[in-house]
Design an enzyme around this catalytic site. Sequence first.
Site, short mmCIF file in Angstrom:
data_model
loop_
_atom_site.label_atom_id
_atom_site.label_comp_id
_atom_site.label_asym_id
_atom_site.label_seq_id
_atom_site.Cartn_x
_atom_site.Cartn_y
_atom_site.Cartn_z
N HIS A 30 2.43 3.46 -9.10
CA HIS A 30 2.11 1.48 -9.36
C HIS A 30 3.73 1.22 -9.74
O HIS A 30 3.71 0.14 -9.87
CB HIS A 30 1.24 1.13 -9.77
CG HIS A 30 -0.93 1.73 -9.26
ND1 HIS A 30 -0.86 1.28 -8.11
CD2 HIS A 30 -1.95 2.38 -9.81
CE1 HIS A 30 -2.10 2.44 -7.87
NE2 HIS A 30 -2.20 3.33 -8.55
N ASP A 71 0.79 -0.93 0.00
CA ASP A 71 -0.12 0.09 -0.04
C ASP A 71 0.57 0.96 0.08
O ASP A 71 2.22 1.10 0.65
CB ASP A 71 -0.73 0.25 1.13
CG ASP A 71 -2.26 0.67 0.86
OD1 ASP A 71 -2.42 1.22 0.13
OD2 ASP A 71 -2.79 1.49 2.17
N LEU A 84 10.95 -20.47 -4.92
CA LEU A 84 10.35 -19.61 -3.76
C LEU A 84 8.49 -19.41 -4.46
O LEU A 84 8.53 -19.56 -5.67
CB LEU A 84 10.33 -18.55 -4.07
CG LEU A 84 9.83 -17.13 -3.34
CD1 LEU A 84 9.94 -16.93 -1.86
CD2 LEU A 84 10.02 -15.85 -4.18
C1 IPE Z 1 -5.74 -3.05 -0.14
O1 IPE Z 1 -5.28 -1.39 -0.74
C2 IPE Z 1 -5.66 -3.71 -1.49
C3 IPE Z 1 -3.83 -3.76 -2.31
C4 IPE Z 1 -2.89 -3.13 -1.37
C5 IPE Z 1 -4.46 -4.30 -3.06
P1 IPE Z 1 -6.06 -0.53 -0.49
O2 IPE Z 1 -5.27 1.12 -0.45
O3 IPE Z 1 -6.92 -0.30 -1.46
O4 IPE Z 1 -7.07 -0.43 0.83
P2 IPE Z 1 -8.16 0.38 1.45
O5 IPE Z 1 -9.67 0.45 0.74
O6 IPE Z 1 -7.49 1.78 1.47
O7 IPE Z 1 -8.25 -0.14 2.80
C1 IPE Z 2 -2.21 0.21 -3.67
O1 IPE Z 2 -1.35 1.24 -3.49
C2 IPE Z 2 -2.19 -0.54 -4.93
C3 IPE Z 2 -3.11 -0.87 -5.27
C4 IPE Z 2 -4.16 -1.07 -4.33
C5 IPE Z 2 -3.28 -1.23 -6.28
P1 IPE Z 2 -2.38 2.70 -3.13
O2 IPE Z 2 -2.83 2.14 -4.56
O3 IPE Z 2 -3.78 1.86 -2.28
O4 IPE Z 2 -1.92 3.99 -3.02
P2 IPE Z 2 -2.49 4.71 -1.58
O5 IPE Z 2 -2.85 4.14 -0.50
O6 IPE Z 2 -3.52 5.43 -2.31
O7 IPE Z 2 -1.46 5.61 -1.41
MG MG Z 3 -4.10 2.45 -0.54
#
Ligand code: IPE
Ligand code: IPE
Ligand code: MG
Length: 247
Positions: free
Chosen positions: A35, A18, A129
């Site tokens: 990303h 995240d 792995l």
């Molecule tokens: C959780 O990330 C899912 C992934 C990392 C793929 P999000 O950033 O979407 O989670 P929430 O919605 O903030 O909990």
């Molecule tokens: C996690 O990063 C990746 C996915 C959920 C695809 P985010 O896109 O949730 O990044 P933030 O939380 O908005 O910074």
């Molecule tokens: Mg996020």
Amino acid sequence: MLEMPEGSIPKHIAIIMDGNGRWAQSRFMPRISGHKQGVEAVRGVIKACMERGVAFLTLFAFSSENWRRPNEEITSLMQLFLTALEQEIAKLHENGIRFKVIGDLSRFDTKIIESIQVGEQLTARNTQLTFTIAANYGGRWDIMQAVRKMMAQAPSLPSHIQEENLSQYLALSYAPEPDLFIRTGGEYRISNFLLWQLAYTELYFTNTLWPDFDERELELAIQSYQQRERRFGRTSEQLRVVLNTEG
Ligand code: IPE
Ligand code: IPE
Ligand code: MG
């Protein structure tokens, strides 16, 4: 405090990657750049896991709730997923890595589904792995699909049904339950990741955003894990007896 046997390496690490969006936005870049940078971090963590002898690495890449994001971001994410599949599978195979995807693939483009199938088949016999990507995955979806499969197998279920009867149908049934869970990006929640499998996993949260998560950060997480006492409901004293008799 009693610690784990010295230098004990988690066999299975599961990570919620995240913070990609915030990483990009803090640099005045579009979220997709975060990303993209996140894919680089994945490479580094795979390498570090191989070096440390971690046997299973499971990464949450796209949740069943992430369809709620703007269409533009979803489209870019899908494109990035496809490119990563096309570019990385051969390298994974060269390195002896077994590649798996868990999640409801039915919503994905056929090109993505085909690439996943090709990748899984190509790497199926690798033993270095086991690298799993959770895509359109949700912990509740996983439990529900397992229940459906179990019911289809045995429509009139006996009342003495056990946990193992269900767990064999869960998406990650080929892996032991995670020893260490890591969430980057400073959020303290599971976000519908592996709900069943995380029952006794050691949890580790860091403010580091995923694109900045490198080998050193993984080392910190493993060090934290090594300080934990995994009691599984027992007392510390009981663990001491077990460890002593094991020599
Ligand atoms: C959780 O990330 C899912 C992934 C990392 C793929 P999000 O950033 O979407 O989670 P929430 O919605 O903030 O909990
Ligand atoms: C996690 O990063 C990746 C996915 C959920 C695809 P985010 O896109 O949730 O990044 P933030 O939380 O908005 O910074
Ligand atoms: Mg996020």
